[in-house]
Design a protein around this motif. Sequence first.
Motif, PDB file in Angstrom:
ATOM      1  N   THR A 113       0.808  -1.223   0.000  1.00  0.00           N
ATOM      2  CA  THR A 113       0.000   0.000   0.000  1.00  0.00           C
ATOM      3  C   THR A 113       0.841   1.273   0.000  1.00  0.00           C
ATOM      4  OG1 THR A 113      -0.171  -0.091   2.398  1.00  0.00           O
ATOM      5  CG2 THR A 113      -1.957  -1.107   1.134  1.00  0.00           C
ATOM      6  N   ALA A 114       2.160   1.143   0.061  1.00  0.00           N
ATOM      7  CA  ALA A 114       3.035   2.320   0.123  1.00  0.00           C
ATOM      8  C   ALA A 114       2.836   3.216  -1.098  1.00  0.00           C
ATOM      9  CB  ALA A 114       4.493   1.900   0.241  1.00  0.00           C
ATOM     10  N   TYR A 115       2.729   2.626  -2.275  1.00  0.00           N
ATOM     11  CA  TYR A 115       2.549   3.421  -3.495  1.00  0.00           C
ATOM     12  C   TYR A 115       1.209   4.163  -3.460  1.00  0.00           C
ATOM     13  CZ  TYR A 115       1.892   4.667  -8.395  1.00  0.00           C
ATOM     14  OH  TYR A 115       1.656   5.351  -9.560  1.00  0.00           O
ATOM     15  N   GLU A 116       0.160   3.464  -3.061  1.00  0.00           N
ATOM     16  CA  GLU A 116      -1.162   4.091  -3.004  1.00  0.00           C
ATOM     17  C   GLU A 116      -1.173   5.257  -2.018  1.00  0.00           C
ATOM     18  OE1 GLU A 116      -3.477   0.713  -1.968  1.00  0.00           O
ATOM     19  OE2 GLU A 116      -3.109  -0.255  -3.897  1.00  0.00           O
ATOM     20  N   ARG A 117      -0.529   5.078  -0.868  1.00  0.00           N
ATOM     21  CA  ARG A 117      -0.452   6.167   0.111  1.00  0.00           C
ATOM     22  C   ARG A 117       0.365   7.330  -0.428  1.00  0.00           C
ATOM     23  NH1 ARG A 117       0.441   1.958   3.859  1.00  0.00           N
ATOM     24  NH2 ARG A 117       2.650   2.515   3.887  1.00  0.00           N
ATOM     25  N   ALA A 142      -3.140  15.094  -2.536  1.00  0.00           N
ATOM     26  CA  ALA A 142      -3.738  15.910  -1.479  1.00  0.00           C
ATOM     27  C   ALA A 142      -2.994  17.227  -1.309  1.00  0.00           C
ATOM     28  CB  ALA A 142      -3.743  15.136  -0.162  1.00  0.00           C
ATOM     29  N   HIS A 143      -1.682  17.218  -1.532  1.00  0.00           N
ATOM     30  CA  HIS A 143      -0.884  18.426  -1.321  1.00  0.00           C
ATOM     31  C   HIS A 143      -0.698  19.258  -2.580  1.00  0.00           C
ATOM     32  CE1 HIS A 143       0.084  17.683   2.846  1.00  0.00           C
ATOM     33  NE2 HIS A 143       0.178  16.404   2.528  1.00  0.00           N
ATOM     34  N   ASP A 144      -0.769  18.632  -3.736  1.00  0.00           N
ATOM     35  CA  ASP A 144      -0.611  19.365  -4.991  1.00  0.00           C
ATOM     36  C   ASP A 144      -1.277  18.563  -6.106  1.00  0.00           C
ATOM     37  OD1 ASP A 144       0.097  20.963  -7.108  1.00  0.00           O
ATOM     38  OD2 ASP A 144       2.246  20.538  -6.983  1.00  0.00           O
ATOM     39  N   ALA A 145      -2.447  18.997  -6.496  1.00  0.00           N
ATOM     40  CA  ALA A 145      -3.216  18.263  -7.507  1.00  0.00           C
ATOM     41  C   ALA A 145      -2.499  18.199  -8.852  1.00  0.00           C
ATOM     42  CB  ALA A 145      -4.587  18.892  -7.684  1.00  0.00           C
ATOM     43  N   ALA A 146      -1.605  19.153  -9.111  1.00  0.00           N
ATOM     44  CA  ALA A 146      -0.895  19.191 -10.388  1.00  0.00           C
ATOM     45  C   ALA A 146       0.449  18.455 -10.333  1.00  0.00           C
ATOM     46  CB  ALA A 146      -0.667  20.637 -10.806  1.00  0.00           C
ATOM     47  N   ALA A 147       0.768  17.874  -9.196  1.00  0.00           N
ATOM     48  CA  ALA A 147       2.059  17.186  -9.048  1.00  0.00           C
ATOM     49  C   ALA A 147       2.137  15.986  -9.982  1.00  0.00           C
ATOM     50  CB  ALA A 147       2.253  16.731  -7.610  1.00  0.00           C
ATOM     51  N   GLU A 148       3.329  15.773 -10.505  1.00  0.00           N
ATOM     52  CA  GLU A 148       3.551  14.628 -11.384  1.00  0.00           C
ATOM     53  C   GLU A 148       3.652  13.366 -10.527  1.00  0.00           C
ATOM     54  OE1 GLU A 148       6.930  12.993 -14.425  1.00  0.00           O
ATOM     55  OE2 GLU A 148       6.644  15.158 -14.239  1.00  0.00           O
ATOM     56  N   GLU A 195       8.757   3.424 -11.133  1.00  0.00           N
ATOM     57  CA  GLU A 195       9.638   4.513 -10.700  1.00  0.00           C
ATOM     58  C   GLU A 195       9.623   4.648  -9.175  1.00  0.00           C
ATOM     59  OE1 GLU A 195       7.821   7.705 -12.794  1.00  0.00           O
ATOM     60  OE2 GLU A 195       9.129   7.514 -14.531  1.00  0.00           O
ATOM     61  N   PHE A 196       8.430   4.562  -8.594  1.00  0.00           N
ATOM     62  CA  PHE A 196       8.297   4.666  -7.152  1.00  0.00           C
ATOM     63  C   PHE A 196       9.082   3.561  -6.446  1.00  0.00           C
ATOM     64  CE2 PHE A 196       6.128   3.165  -3.312  1.00  0.00           C
ATOM     65  CZ  PHE A 196       6.262   4.280  -2.510  1.00  0.00           C
ATOM     66  N   GLU A 197       8.929   2.333  -6.899  1.00  0.00           N
ATOM     67  CA  GLU A 197       9.628   1.208  -6.273  1.00  0.00           C
ATOM     68  C   GLU A 197      11.141   1.334  -6.430  1.00  0.00           C
ATOM     69  OE1 GLU A 197       8.416  -0.899  -4.230  1.00  0.00           O
ATOM     70  OE2 GLU A 197       6.300  -0.556  -4.563  1.00  0.00           O
ATOM     71  N   ARG A 198      11.596   1.811  -7.589  1.00  0.00           N
ATOM     72  CA  ARG A 198      13.030   1.994  -7.812  1.00  0.00           C
ATOM     73  C   ARG A 198      13.599   3.035  -6.843  1.00  0.00           C
ATOM     74  NH1 ARG A 198      16.575  -1.127  -9.178  1.00  0.00           N
ATOM     75  NH2 ARG A 198      17.205  -0.432  -7.167  1.00  0.00           N
ATOM     76  N   ARG A 199      12.898   4.159  -6.707  1.00  0.00           N
ATOM     77  CA  ARG A 199      13.345   5.209  -5.782  1.00  0.00           C
ATOM     78  C   ARG A 199      13.336   4.713  -4.342  1.00  0.00           C
ATOM     79  NH1 ARG A 199       9.670  10.093  -8.169  1.00  0.00           N
ATOM     80  NH2 ARG A 199      10.573  10.112 -10.247  1.00  0.00           N
ATOM     81  N   ARG A 200      12.317   3.969  -3.996  1.00  0.00           N
ATOM     82  CA  ARG A 200      12.189   3.423  -2.645  1.00  0.00           C
ATOM     83  C   ARG A 200      13.333   2.450  -2.340  1.00  0.00           C
ATOM     84  NH1 ARG A 200       7.075  -0.202  -1.042  1.00  0.00           N
ATOM     85  NH2 ARG A 200       7.747  -0.793   1.013  1.00  0.00           N
TER      86      ARG A 200
END
Length: 65
Positions: free
Chosen positions: A22-26, A33-39, A45-50
């Motif tokens: 659930t880490a990616y979903e969170r 929630a903090h920036d609707a226009a955020a990429e 990519e998320f898993e690689r960075r993590r």
Amino acid sequence: MNRLLRGVRWTGWYLRELTGETAYERHVAHLRAHDAAAEVPTRREFERRRTDAQERDPREGFRCC
């Protein structure tokens, strides 16, 4: 039957939390929630960075090999 179904759902939720699924979903929810226009990064990519962060800082996660 309803009780059994709740138990199965809870077990599924627990296992997803325990394994970090659930880490990616969170992360995506936090970005939106903090920036609707955020990429939003892809899951890959998320898993690689993590993984890179965990390998750089041993406090982030244990890696034996």
